[in-house]
Design a protein around this motif. Structure first.
Motif: not given
Length: 250
Positions: A1-13, A44-49, A53-57
């Motif tokens: 379950m995600e909490t306020e302290d959870s890390l947000s990670i983007l994986h690109v492959d 390219e889609a990863a760069l858009s993410l 303004s709606e994402t914060d990795f």
């Protein structure tokens, strides 16, 4: 379950199956890494993410060999808008082949893909280190780490580029097989063994200044970054700096 302290990670492959495995291992409860993973197969889609303004990795994990753009091109595009976002390359490329590009582009860390589950344990630890870092290998904007060498588990040079070798008065092929201690005065060797190597061997990264020893026995001040690679090898990046810089700090 995600909490306020959870890390947000983007994986690109571009390998979707690998993306599923990375997400599985990083998000599992016993990973020790409280995070949610977003997987993207198109850089390219990863760069858009990343730019949305709606994402914060908190961290980006990227492959190197992708059809649309390679990992370094992707990193450079990220750095145009996010200078301090930790970006970790998780790639099958041999480290020595892309080491200079890695340093110059400002990647936070590098991990070589391997076979088996241990690579995911290593990835978890590297993500933790990356998030705790300042987002780059470099020690500061004024420092240019332009020479790169790779040291094996026997502490001898496996690969050295011409820039690295030139600082010490050698040709690159002359340094292959040499022990790293031959490029430092004896008192500096003691400092490195006591304060630098233990940090690096534990999976960390050391940055700072040290003294280099040239072939003609003269010494110089060097800016240095040392980090551990796959299989216990170490990557070292250096640049020669003016001695006055050290004097000013002291």
């Amino acid at each position: 379950m995600e909490t306020e302290d959870s890390l947000s990670i983007l994986h690109v492959d571009d390998d979707a199956a690998l993306g599923d495995l990375v997400e599985l291992y990083l998000e599992r409860e016993d990973s020790g890494l409280d995070c949610t993973v977003t997987t993207e197969t198109n850089p390219e889609a990863a760069l858009s993410l990343i730019r949305s303004s709606e994402t914060d990795f908190d961290c980006v994990v990227s492959d190197y060999d992708m059809p649309e753009m390679n990992g370094i091109d992707f990193l450079e595009a990220v750095r145009e808008t996010h200078q301090e976002l930790p970006v970790l390359l998780f790639s099958g490329e041999e480290t020595g082949d892309v080491a200079a590009e890695i340093i110059q582009a400002g990647v936070t860390d590098y991990l070589k893909k391997s076979v088996g589950t241990d690579q995911y344990t290593s990835l978890i630890r590297r993500v933790e280190h990356a998030v705790d870092s300042d987002g780059s290998f470099e020690t500061g904007n004024e420092v240019k780490l332009s020479g790169v060498g790779v040291i094996g588990t026997d502490e001898r040079f496996e690969r050295v580029d011409e820039t690295y070798a030139s600082y010490y008065g050698y040709e690159s092929e002359e340094l292959v097989g040499k022990h790293w201690s031959e490029l430092h005065p004896s008192n500096e060797v003691k400092h490195i063994r006591t304060h630098v190597i233990p940090v690096v061997r534990s999976g960390g990264k050391w940055t700072g200044q040290s003294r280099g020893l040239r072939a003609d026995e003269t010494t110089f001040t060097e800016s240095k970054m040392v980090t551990v690679l796959d299989g216990g090898r170490m990557l070292i990046a250096v640049d020669e700096i003016d001695d006055s810089g050290l004097a000013e700090q002291e």
